[in-house]
Motif scaffolding. Structure first.
Motif, PDB file in Angstrom:
ATOM      1  N   ILE A  13       0.266  -7.435  -4.444  1.00 55.65           N
ATOM      2  CA  ILE A  13      -0.873  -6.532  -4.630  1.00 55.65           C
ATOM      3  C   ILE A  13      -0.497  -5.234  -4.505  1.00 55.65           C
ATOM      4  N   ALA A  14      -0.015  -4.334  -5.922  1.00 56.13           N
ATOM      5  CA  ALA A  14       0.541  -2.741  -5.921  1.00 56.13           C
ATOM      6  C   ALA A  14      -0.264  -1.502  -5.989  1.00 56.13           C
ATOM      7  N   LEU A  15      -0.866  -1.381  -4.857  1.00 56.98           N
ATOM      8  CA  LEU A  15      -1.674  -0.114  -5.085  1.00 56.98           C
ATOM      9  C   LEU A  15      -1.224   1.406  -5.093  1.00 56.98           C
ATOM     10  N   GLU A  16      -0.945   2.302  -5.605  1.00 60.16           N
ATOM     11  CA  GLU A  16      -0.690   2.772  -6.103  1.00 60.16           C
ATOM     12  C   GLU A  16      -1.362   4.482  -6.836  1.00 60.16           C
ATOM     13  N   PRO A  17      -2.488   5.128  -5.988  1.00 58.83           N
ATOM     14  CA  PRO A  17      -2.945   6.065  -6.647  1.00 58.83           C
ATOM     15  C   PRO A  17      -2.839   7.224  -8.065  1.00 58.83           C
ATOM     16  N   VAL A  23       1.028  -1.093   0.031  1.00 54.21           N
ATOM     17  CA  VAL A  23      -0.389  -0.287   0.050  1.00 54.21           C
ATOM     18  C   VAL A  23       0.848   1.441   0.035  1.00 54.21           C
ATOM     19  N   GLY A  24       0.562   2.118  -0.941  1.00 53.33           N
ATOM     20  CA  GLY A  24       1.773   3.045  -1.793  1.00 53.33           C
ATOM     21  C   GLY A  24       2.776   2.577  -2.337  1.00 53.33           C
ATOM     22  N   ALA A  25       2.622   1.607  -2.778  1.00 52.06           N
ATOM     23  CA  ALA A  25       4.091   1.450  -3.950  1.00 52.06           C
ATOM     24  C   ALA A  25       4.326   2.262  -4.680  1.00 52.06           C
TER      25      ALA A  25
END
Length: 283
Positions: free
Chosen positions: A138-142, A118-120
């Protein structure tokens, strides 16, 4: 932003270890000079971008030679365990010094496990976990620009199918709007700006369900979004085996929440500031 005393002392030691002219380098960095003359301990002198001059201090130049270190960093590359990695975007974002130089996430046991990153950011931590034989990341980057680097680095390091990029943030599960054209780095809090493109957010219950995961390891560095974990139910949080997260405004109930969910928690605040690091393991 006021630098925290422990951060200042740590930085001073790194710069002194790396550069002969460390006082000059530190001075010009505090003045935000874009290019800085540096002389490494082995005598190699060159002109470096401000951020590269800082990143280099996390590595051991004498191991591969300072000139070789500089050439790899300037090419958006880094050596890790004799493997040359390509990581685009290291000047704009990411934290390759902490991740690959200091090996800051070595504490997490990710082999054959699913990792929620989270915050990749540019994918530097995701690549690290993949190299540590994570089953899946699982790479989250907004933020769209940073997310582009994430995708580029997955492909450049042949990690397609291992690192799963998701242009989304961690939050309540409700979408937000942001202006993608703004000059931003990953080190800002995802807030609803009212206009712009829609960015989805996931809570952890949604992530576990969406990706059909029963157990995972969590790395979180999302500049304030970590406080959303307080609203998660304990059964969902208990699906994590290990958690490593940075907090930015005090632990504000995070430690209590993790203990309630069955974790042994270690919280270390950065001296003189409100930030710090939490490491938690399910017991």
């Amino acid at each position: 932003m006021r630098l925290q005393p422990l951060v200042i002392w740590d930085s001073f030691k790194r710069f002194r270890h790396t550069y002969r002219n460390y006082l000059s380098v530190i001075y010009h960095m505090t003045k935000n000079q874009s290019l800085i003359n540096v002389t490494f301990r082995d005598g190699y002198s060159t002109l470096l971008p401000n951020r590269i001059a800082s990143i280099a201090t996390f590595f051991e130049p004498m191991q591969i030679g300072s000139e070789n270190l500089v050439s790899t960093l300037m090419a958006n590359q880094v050596y890790y365990e004799n493997k040359l990695l390509t990581l685009s975007g290291i000047i704009e974002a990411g934290d390759i010094g902490f991740i690959f130089g200091r090996k800051g996430y070595n504490w997490l046991k990710v082999e054959n496990r699913v990792v929620f990153d989270v915050g990749a950011s540019i994918g530097d931590s995701s690549v690290f976990f993949a190299l540590k034989n994570a089953q899946k990341v699982i790479a989250l980057e907004p933020f769209p620009k940073i997310y582009t680097y994430l995708n580029t680095n997955i492909e450049a390091n042949n990690l397609h199918g291992v690192v799963i990029p998701i242009m989304a943030g961690y939050g309540t599960g409700e979408p937000v709007r942001i202006e993608p054209e703004k000059n931003r780095r990953a080190s800002v809090l995802l807030n609803d700006e009212g206009t712009g493109i829609i960015i989805n957010t996931y809570n952890f219950k949604q992530l576990f369900e969406t990706f059909n995961v029963d157990s995972a390891v969590l790395k979180m560095d999302c500049e304030g979004c970590e406080y959303n974990i307080i609203q998660e139910d304990n059964n969902t949080i208990a699906k994590f085996e290990q958690i490593m997260m940075e907090f930015h405004f005090g632990d504000r109930g995070i430690v209590k929440k993790l203990k309630e969910a069955g974790f042994q928690v270690e919280s270390r605040k950065y001296f003189g500031g409100t930030g710090g690091m939490i490491r938690a393991i399910r017991v």
